[in-house]
Structure formats: structure tokens, C-alpha cells
Design a protein around this motif. Structure first.
Motif: not given
Ligand code: ADP
Ligand code: ASP
Ligand code: MG
Length: 473
Positions: A449-473
Motif C-alpha cells: 500500500v502506498v500513498d495515492a500520490s506515489d502510485t505512478e512512481n511505484a508502478v513505473k519503478a516496479l515495472h523497471e524491475l520486471i524488465v531488469r530481472v528478466e534481463a538477468g541484471r
């Protein structure tokens, strides 16, 4: 038996002339490969919202914009008919039918204005008009294109309870009726085009299955017939790593497991209504999500296990407009039944709770609720625990300002050491403060759970992680 395919078209997929042309082509192609094809359609995009808005304005006595709504509806449906249906008799007859549905909107809104209230039952009568119009439109367009089609209204075979705006089907009766209505049409080689979203009580009063419920309708029809496959045609290339409206680099997932999509859909990924999954799993039906505007793309296939060597984290999603409610007090320690009474009080307001966390100290219980229900729920809890509050066993019941629930989904994630840690450090590195955490009981998701104002930031940050984990970085 001949193979049966159920295809559902969403609002955008029937929302414009181009979309209707594409949908017709898709129906024609399906008819080539499948002996029996059933089409379930949503209302044209924007129509359900407009209908419900007209009803809620009427309830406040505001009827000034009704004429404008009327003409918007006429314009939307008639323009499509004018562009795509050359056969004058068919076109004019379809316009007459659609027009009489528009006139019943006017009658319903006038009645609502007189009573001064829009009951859930009245709202369902209003909301159902969108699909009742779109089936007529799509059937006319399909017939004009030389594919034999027949519109039907699912109120004649999807039998539900009287839980207006969120009705549940009675599968036994629905199965009998669905077969009785659709099989003769299918046996004649004709494509039934039926309304999504709508059912009716055993007495024939129209109900709806909840917003976005046309996906569920397709699953209900698929299970009842039964179908071999259900394909959901929408406006994106299938289920993606996140909502492409938030992250434009979101990628299509060629495969996702039923367990994973269930978590994604439940936690806000609008691409599939969460109730769609159970009937198709129970009936062993194949489910596919594909793009009306890019039909040659394979889209997403639902599988029982997910790909073994696929991504560890598959997707991230968000539900906005929530609040966290906390009940806290030292006197709660070890007192049995506090949680049961708390959730009983919430349930009595008709609200469901998407996320629960409890501190191990037992000094607080914390859960999420839709933001707009807080003004109802906090007083209900204060009443339930009036005695404990007076005795100082419970210090207070309070709700936070608006928050979002961010959910990371991926089977295997929780068995892969370090991934949960990476999720938290990624958020930390992007200055996103995590207010509460819960792990999905199915072990394929973690929700934060995050503050409403952090929503987009959190989604973008975690999406970067998906891409990074997949690339094995
Ligand atoms: P339809 O009218 O076809 O039912 P919806 O608007 O209900 O379409 O659902 C499709 C939308 O879901 C997409 O346009 C997209 O913005 C949104 N969406 C949210 N999360 C996801 C996701 N993970 N993958 C794909 N689409 C998503
Ligand atoms: N037309 C309905 C809605 O907008 C159902 C759907 O599109 O699935 O909620
Ligand atoms: Mg939808």
C-alpha cells in the motif's frame, strides 16, 4: 460435436466505424475455422458511463442534459449504421429499435427524477440499455457484411439473483436456458450476437453483473454451452506487464497462468474482469485475450501453470482510491473475536475488503477499503466497538487519506530468494514509502500500500524491475 468459440468484444472494439469493420472481419475469420461462433458484446465505449450519469443527474432532479445524452446516443449508433449498413430496410429497422431504447432511457430518467432516487434496480434498467443497443447495431453490421447473425438479449437466459449492479448467476438454470436459446441459432449456422453485462432475476427483472462484466458474460455463456474456447477482444495486445496507459513500454505476456491473472484482475488490471476466470477454469475452456485493432497478434493465452522458464515477476498493477482503516489498542491483545466482529461490521455495509494486514503484536488490525466507503465504515466500527472504546481497550478507529494498492504478480516469485527484497529496495530507491504489505494467499503475488500520490512512481519503478530481472541484471 462441432467446435464452439465464444468471442467477446469490449466497448472500444465496437465503439467506432473502424472498430466495427475490424470486429466484423474477425467474426468472418472465426466462422471459417469454427462451426459454432457466439458473439458477446459490450456497449459502445462511453455509453454505459453516459447512461449511468444521466440516471444519477435525474436522481438529483437535473434533467437539462438528458436531451444532449439522447442525441449523443443517437448520433453514435446511427452514424455507425449510416456508414456500414447499405440495406435501407435493415438500417431503418435497426434505427427504430435503437431509438425506442433511447426513448426508454428518457422515460426511466423522468421516473427517477419524480421519485428523486435512482435505486440499484432502476440503475440496472438504465445501464442495460447500452448493450441492448449495441447487439442490434453489431448484428445489423454483421448481416450487412454477409455473415448470418441474430441478436439476442442475455436477460432471456442469464438468470441471476436480485443483487442489482453486481448480480450472481444461477449456473444451473442459466445453463439450461442458454442452451435452449442459443443452440437453435447455432444449429442453423447463424452467429448469435448477445449482450454482455446483463442478466435477469427469475421474475425477469433486468440485472447487471457489475462494471466491466461483459467478460464474465462470455465466460458464463462459454461454460453453459459449453464452448471449447473463449476469446476476449479488447484494445491492447493481451495481458501486459502493466497498464500501458501508465507505462508505455509495457510488454505483452504471451502466456500467463490462471492463478496469476486472477491476482492481476482482482488487484486492478482492467483488461479482464476477475469473475471471468472461475467458470472457464471449471469447465476446462481455453481463454485468450487479443486485440481487435491488431488481430494478427497472438495476444495472451491463459495456461494452468504459466511458463516454467518464464519471468519470475510477470506484472504489476494498481488499484486506486482506497483507504486504510486501522483499529488499534493495547486492550485488543489476545481478545478473541475482534477481527470477526470488525469484518462483520464491514460486511454489514456491503463492502468487500481487498487487503488485510495484522501486526503480530495483535495491537492493531489494518485493512483496505474503497475510499468512498470510509465515511460509512469507520462509524460502523465505532458503533460495534463502542464498549471497548469506552473501556479504553480500543484506542481508536481511523482511516488514512487516499492510498493505492500496488500488486506484483508472478508464480515462483516467492520461492526465488531475494526477489521480495528487490521489490522493496526498488521502491526505496525511488523514494516510495510503503505503508502496508500483504502477501497473496495464493503465493503468486505481493501487495503493497502506498500513498495515492506515489502510485505512478511505484508502478513505473516496479515495472523497471520486471524488465531488469528478466534481463538477468
Ligand atoms: P474492454 O472495453 O475491451 O473490456 P477495458 O478498458 O475494460 O477494455 O480493458 C482494457 C484496458 O485495460 C486496456 O486498454 C488497458 O489500459 C487496461 N489495462 C490495465 N492493466 C492492464 C494490463 N496488465 N494489461 C493490459 N491492459 C491493461
Ligand atoms: N458496458 C459495461 C461497462 O461499461 C460492461 C462492459 O463493458 O464490460 O461496465
Ligand atoms: Mg472491460
Amino acid at each position: 460435436m462441432d467446435k464452439t468459440l465464444v468471442m467477446k468484444f469490449g466497448g472500444t472494439s465496437v465503439g467506432s466505424v473502424d472498430a466495427l469493420v475490424s470486429a466484423t472481419r474477425i467474426i468472418r475469420d472465426a466462422k471459417r475455422d469454427w462451426a459454432r461462433v457466439v458473439v458477446v458484446t459490450s456497449a459502445m465505449s462511453g455509453v454505459t458511463d453516459l447512461l449511468l450519469q444521466s440516471a444519477s443527474l435525474a436522481a438529483q432532479g437535473k434533467l437539462d442534459s438528458l436531451a444532449e445524452a439522447e442525441s449523443t446516443l443517437r448520433q453514435k449508433h446511427f452514424a455507425a449504421l449510416d456508414a456500414l449498413v447499405k440495406d435501407e430496410t435493415l438500417r431503418e429497422q435497426t434505427k427504430t429499435e435503437i431509438n425506442s431504447l433511447i426513448l426508454s432511457l428518457v422515460d426511466l430518467c423522468n421516473a427517477i427524477a419524480v421519485i428523486g432516487e435512482a435505486t440499484p434496480r432502476a440503475l440496472d434498467a438504465v445501464a442495460s440499455l447500452g448493450e441492448r443497443m449495441s447487439v442490434r447495431l453489431l448484428a445489423a453490421v454483421t448481416n450487412e457484411a454477409g455473415i448470418k447473425a441474430q441478436w439476442t438479449e442475455s436477460a432471456s437466459f442469464v438468470v441471476t439473483n436480485a443483487h442489482f449492479q453486481n448480480a450472481n448467476p444461477d449456473f444451473k438454470v442459466t445453463t439450461e436456458k442458454t442452451r435452449a436459446v442459443l443452440n437453435p441459432i447455432l444449429d442453423a449456422g447463424v452467429v448469435p450476437i448477445t449482450t454482455g453485462f446483463i442478466g435477469a432475476t427469475p421474475d425477469g427483472v433486468i440485472t447487471t453483473l457489475g462494471r466491466g462484466g461483459s467478460d464474465y458474460s462470455a465466460a458464463i455463456v462459454g461454460k453453459a454451452l459449453p464452448a471449447n474456447e473463449v476469446w476476449i477482444w479488447t484494445d491492447v495486445d493481451g495481458v501486459m506487464t502493466t497498464d500501458p496507459r501508465i507505462v508505455k513500454e509495457a510488454q505483452t505476456l504471451p502466456e500467463i497462468s490462471y492463478g496469476e491473472i486472477a491476482e492481476l484482475a482482482y488487484y486492478g488490471a482492467k483488461v479482464l474482469h476477475p469473475k471471468t476466470i472461475r467458470p472457464v477454469v471449471e469447465a476446462g475452456i481455453g481463454l485468450r485475450i487479443c486485440n481487435t485493432f491488431n488481430p494478427s497478434h497472438a495476444g495472451t493465452r491463459l495456461t494452468s501453470n504459466g511458463k516454467k522458464n518464464g519471468r519470475v515477476i510477470k506484472a504489476v498493477t494498481a488499484i486506486r482510491k482506497q483507504r486504510l482503516v486501522t483499529i488499534e489498542g493495547r486492550g485488543m491483545l489476545g481478545v478473541p473475536g475482534v477481527a470477526a466482529r470488525a469484518f462483520g461490521a464491514v460486511a454489514s455495509t456491503g463492502t468487500s475488503v481487498p487487503l488485510i494486514t495484522q501486526a503480530s503484536s495483535e495491537q492493531s488490525i489494518c485493512f483496505a477499503i474503497p475510499a468512498e466507503t470510509a465515511s460509512l465504515i469507520v462509524p460502523a466500527l465505532e458503533e460495534t466497538f463502542a464498549r471497548e472504546i469506552e473501556d479504553n481497550d480500543i484506542d481508536r478507529v481511523w482511516s488514512t487519506k487516499e492510498v493505492s494498492i500496488i500488486t506484483v504478480v508472478g508464480a515462483g516469485m516467492l520461492h526465488t530468494p531475494g526477489v521480495a527484497g528487490q521489490v522493496f529496495s526498488q521502491l526505496g530507491n525511488h523514494n516510495v514509502n510503503v505503508l502496508a504489505i500483504a502477501q497473496g494467499s495464493s503465493e503468486v503475488s505481493i501487495s503493497l500500500v502506498v500513498d495515492a500520490s506515489d502510485t505512478e512512481n511505484a508502478v513505473k519503478a516496479l515495472h523497471e524491475l520486471i524488465v531488469r530481472v528478466e534481463a538477468g541484471r
